[in-house]
Structures are given as C-alpha cells and as structure tokens.
Design a protein around this motif. Sequence first.
Motif, PDB file in Angstrom:
ATOM      1  N   ASP A   3      -2.715  -8.116  -0.478  1.00 58.06           N
ATOM      2  CA  ASP A   3      -1.411  -7.543  -0.061  1.00 58.06           C
ATOM      3  C   ASP A   3      -0.682  -8.327   0.639  1.00 58.06           C
ATOM      4  N   MET A   4      -1.216  -8.724   2.088  1.00 58.19           N
ATOM      5  CA  MET A   4      -0.838  -9.753   2.796  1.00 58.19           C
ATOM      6  C   MET A   4      -0.369 -11.177   2.684  1.00 58.19           C
ATOM      7  N   LEU A   5      -1.331 -11.522   1.614  1.00 59.07           N
ATOM      8  CA  LEU A   5      -1.017 -12.694   0.882  1.00 59.07           C
ATOM      9  C   LEU A   5       0.118 -12.909   0.156  1.00 59.07           C
ATOM     10  N   VAL A  31       0.872  -1.208  -0.031  1.00 55.49           N
ATOM     11  CA  VAL A  31      -0.171  -0.169   0.013  1.00 55.49           C
ATOM     12  C   VAL A  31       0.819   1.219  -0.012  1.00 55.49           C
ATOM     13  N   PHE A  32       2.069   1.324   0.857  1.00 52.34           N
ATOM     14  CA  PHE A  32       2.731   2.311   0.653  1.00 52.34           C
ATOM     15  C   PHE A  32       3.477   2.697  -0.827  1.00 52.34           C
ATOM     16  N   PHE A  33       3.729   1.534  -1.706  1.00 57.41           N
ATOM     17  CA  PHE A  33       4.065   2.090  -3.122  1.00 57.41           C
ATOM     18  C   PHE A  33       3.022   2.775  -3.568  1.00 57.41           C
ATOM     19  N   ARG A  34       1.736   2.558  -3.347  1.00 58.58           N
ATOM     20  CA  ARG A  34       0.600   3.398  -4.076  1.00 58.58           C
ATOM     21  C   ARG A  34       0.460   4.693  -3.397  1.00 58.58           C
ATOM     22  N   ARG A  35       1.313   5.824  -3.931  1.00 58.72           N
ATOM     23  CA  ARG A  35       1.306   7.064  -3.360  1.00 58.72           C
ATOM     24  C   ARG A  35       0.311   7.709  -3.055  1.00 58.72           C
ATOM     25  N   LEU A  36       0.335   8.718  -1.926  1.00 56.87           N
ATOM     26  CA  LEU A  36      -0.719   9.689  -1.678  1.00 56.87           C
ATOM     27  C   LEU A  36      -0.319  11.053  -1.969  1.00 56.87           C
ATOM     28  N   VAL A  96       9.474  -3.111   8.106  1.00 59.42           N
ATOM     29  CA  VAL A  96       9.807  -4.377   7.263  1.00 59.42           C
ATOM     30  C   VAL A  96       9.464  -5.667   7.862  1.00 59.42           C
ATOM     31  N   VAL A  97       9.803  -5.549   9.220  1.00 58.92           N
ATOM     32  CA  VAL A  97       9.375  -6.679  10.062  1.00 58.92           C
ATOM     33  C   VAL A  97       7.925  -6.772  10.489  1.00 58.92           C
ATOM     34  N   MET A  98       7.430  -5.457  10.810  1.00 59.24           N
ATOM     35  CA  MET A  98       6.083  -5.212  11.521  1.00 59.24           C
ATOM     36  C   MET A  98       5.269  -5.649  10.535  1.00 59.24           C
ATOM     37  N   GLU A  99       5.457  -5.607   9.180  1.00 55.24           N
ATOM     38  CA  GLU A  99       4.435  -5.735   8.007  1.00 55.24           C
ATOM     39  C   GLU A  99       4.125  -7.280   8.296  1.00 55.24           C
ATOM     40  N   ILE A 100       4.979  -8.263   8.575  1.00 57.47           N
ATOM     41  CA  ILE A 100       4.768  -9.405   8.685  1.00 57.47           C
ATOM     42  C   ILE A 100       4.112  -9.841   9.930  1.00 57.47           C
ATOM     43  N   GLY A 101       4.214  -8.993  10.921  1.00 60.98           N
ATOM     44  CA  GLY A 101       3.653  -9.157  12.245  1.00 60.98           C
ATOM     45  C   GLY A 101       2.397  -8.598  12.196  1.00 60.98           C
ATOM     46  N   LEU A 102       1.871  -7.803  11.052  1.00 62.32           N
ATOM     47  CA  LEU A 102       0.443  -7.073  11.301  1.00 62.32           C
ATOM     48  C   LEU A 102      -0.495  -8.371  11.230  1.00 62.32           C
ATOM     49  N   LEU A 103      -0.350  -9.213  10.128  1.00 58.47           N
ATOM     50  CA  LEU A 103      -1.384 -10.328  10.044  1.00 58.47           C
ATOM     51  C   LEU A 103      -1.665 -11.207  11.047  1.00 58.47           C
ATOM     52  N   TRP A 104      -0.475 -11.525  12.018  1.00 54.40           N
ATOM     53  CA  TRP A 104      -0.357 -12.395  12.991  1.00 54.40           C
ATOM     54  C   TRP A 104      -1.170 -11.408  14.147  1.00 54.40           C
ATOM     55  N   SER A 105      -0.969 -10.411  14.083  1.00 54.86           N
ATOM     56  CA  SER A 105      -1.269  -9.534  15.430  1.00 54.86           C
ATOM     57  C   SER A 105      -3.004  -9.519  14.992  1.00 54.86           C
TER      58      SER A 105
END
Length: 380
Positions: free
Chosen positions: A290-292, A26-31, A352-361
């Motif tokens: 995105d998460m998948l 999502v951060f690649f898709r700019r605002l 970069v690490v928290m992106e993985i942890g977000l799904l599990w959270s």
Amino acid sequence: MEIDILQIAICSGLLLMAIISSLCNVFFRRLPHSIFSDNDDDMALPKFSIVISAHDSASDLQKNLPYFLSQVYEPGYEVIVVDESSTDDTNNVLKLLKKEYKNLYTTFIPTSSKYLSRRKLALTVGVKAAHNEWIIFSDADCRPYSDKWLKAFSHFCNNENNIVMGYTQFDENTKSFYRFERMISSWYTFRKALNGMAYRHCGANLAIRKSDFMKKNGFLKNLKYLRGEYDFIVNEYAQSDRTAVVTSEDSFMLQDTPSKKTWTNTRLCYMETRKHLNRSHSYRARFNIDMLVLHLNYIGQISVLAYSVFVEDIVFMIAAICCFFITVCMRFIIAKRACAFLGESISAAKIVVMEIGLLWSNMKLMIKYATSDKNDFIRK
C-alpha cells in the motif's frame, strides 16, 4: 496542439496509478458494522472478568476505574486489578474504591519477580484469579466509551468465537498523528482478523477465553519480553475464522493521551515483538505494498509535472495536476468515511498528508530501533 501516442500512454498511466493508489488503501477495504440479531436479547449472555494490571497508576485508576465498575450489564461481572508492586498511592486508591464497588477485586505480584515481564505476570495472576470464562484485558489509563461496553462485547462472546477485539482510540487531546497511527494500525489488524487468522491487537480492548489461556500456559513462551502482551495473546491463541471484531460505538475504549516517550517506546517494543510473531511477513507485506503504490503514484505525478515545466509541455502539466487532484480527492473521501466509522475527529485532509508521513516516521523509528540496545526490551 497535437497529442502523440507517448503523451496518451503517459497520461493514461498517471490516471491509472491515481486510481490504483486509492484502491490500495486499507481504509477503502471496509470493516463490517457490528450487527445484532433480533434474538440477541433472549440469548444467554456470559459473565465477564475484566483484568487490569497497574503500576504506579493511582491517578489513572482513580479517574478511569469507575467507568469499568459502573457498567449496565445484567448477567454481572467482576473487575480484577493486579498491582505490580506500585510505590505511589495505587493501593490506597484501590482500597477506597473497593469500599464503594463490591465487584472490584485486587491482588498483587511481589517485587522480587525477575527475568520476566511484570506486566505479563500480572495479567496471568489476574486470569488465574478470575471466576468467569470470558476475560477482557484492559489498561489503567483506559476507560470504556459507554456504560454499555460489556453489552456490546457480550453479543460476540459465544461458541463461534474464541477472541473478540475492540477498538481503542486515544482521547481528543492526543496529537492527530498518534491517533491516525492507532487508527490505521487497528484497521489493518481488524482486516487481518476478519480474513482468516488474526495477527495482533492494537490498544487495550481484548476478550479471550480463560480456558484457552490456561490450556496453553498463558505467556509462558514470551515472558522475558517486556511488552507485546496483547500481540502475543492474539498471535498465539487466534484460531481460523474464530476472531470477532466489535465495531459499534458502545464497544470503543478511550485511552489517555500518551507522552511522546510512551508512544515512541510502545512502537519500538512492537518492532521487537513482531520478530517473534507468526504471520508477520504476510501482514507487513500488505502495508508495504500500500505504501509503495502510494509513493510511486506521487513520485510519478511530481516527475511528470517537473518534466512538463522543463520542456513547457502543457498536456503533461494538466495531466499531472488533474491526477494529483483525483488522488487527493479520492483519499480524502475514503479517509473521511473511515473517521466517521471509528468515531475519530481527525481532519480527513490531515490524514491525506499523514499517510505520506507514516512511512518516514516508521523509517525513523527503525533506525532508532536498529541503534538501540536490544536488552532494553527484555526483563532483567
């Protein structure tokens, strides 16, 4: 060393997944940056009514309310605080502040209010008391980042828009993961708003028209749900291509550090709220995809690396390591750019690490929500 077609195909697939997973970010898709035209200073700027509900918020109001009341905004504005029958010194703090600031107005809701959200009732009372067409909602534990906050919002409160959304960041003492979750949630909601019809709003930095709120009877359809006030407002009142997103630094709101209980309860309340929001499936599908893709990419790299160690295949080992390095580097660069855009001081490496942890959270919270008493989310 020979490289066969199968190795080329698998290594190419790994590289392709590394690139795709970074693009599905999502951060690649700019605002867009907030841009003001040369004639903005000559336009007729609106007056604002800032509505804040408060319950046992004496210390928060004493610290944060002066920031709302000291805005540099020539057209003028008022701040309306609605006391949800507080039992602490909230009333005394408001009395003292009213002596110093003539644009502060207060009202309250009775303790006898039952079977409906006191927060939503308080906001409704505040809107009815407002003298101006444009209403900005915020919370007692928040404060504007700049004394030009209203000025930043005013450029977008025009005939073209009926809702204006701003970013709310947690203060720097807040856990990095909480700040990251707010950041990524806001990015998704802002992108959704800019691509047609807004879905919800994260934080407490939202402007709407009083006439729209009154015409559709405010929170009438969802008064029984404890929270989700800003989500319901945006979901119900948003019109296609009429929601603006303010991204200038002056428009930001700072929110005090939440406790773990508060942060968890807020997310649990959203899990209940989203069941009653329109456009929920399309919004969540974007996040889930995105998460998948992100997890499939890492799983593929780890699997190939493990296989290469088992069969002692140096080609697969080099390919897996290189693709992992490419993934991390691309996501690091994208995250760093996003942090700079929203003024966040979170380490890009942590993201970069928290992106993985977000799904599990999220999965952990879903289990907690599934085992909770659903009556806890309804006003009794």
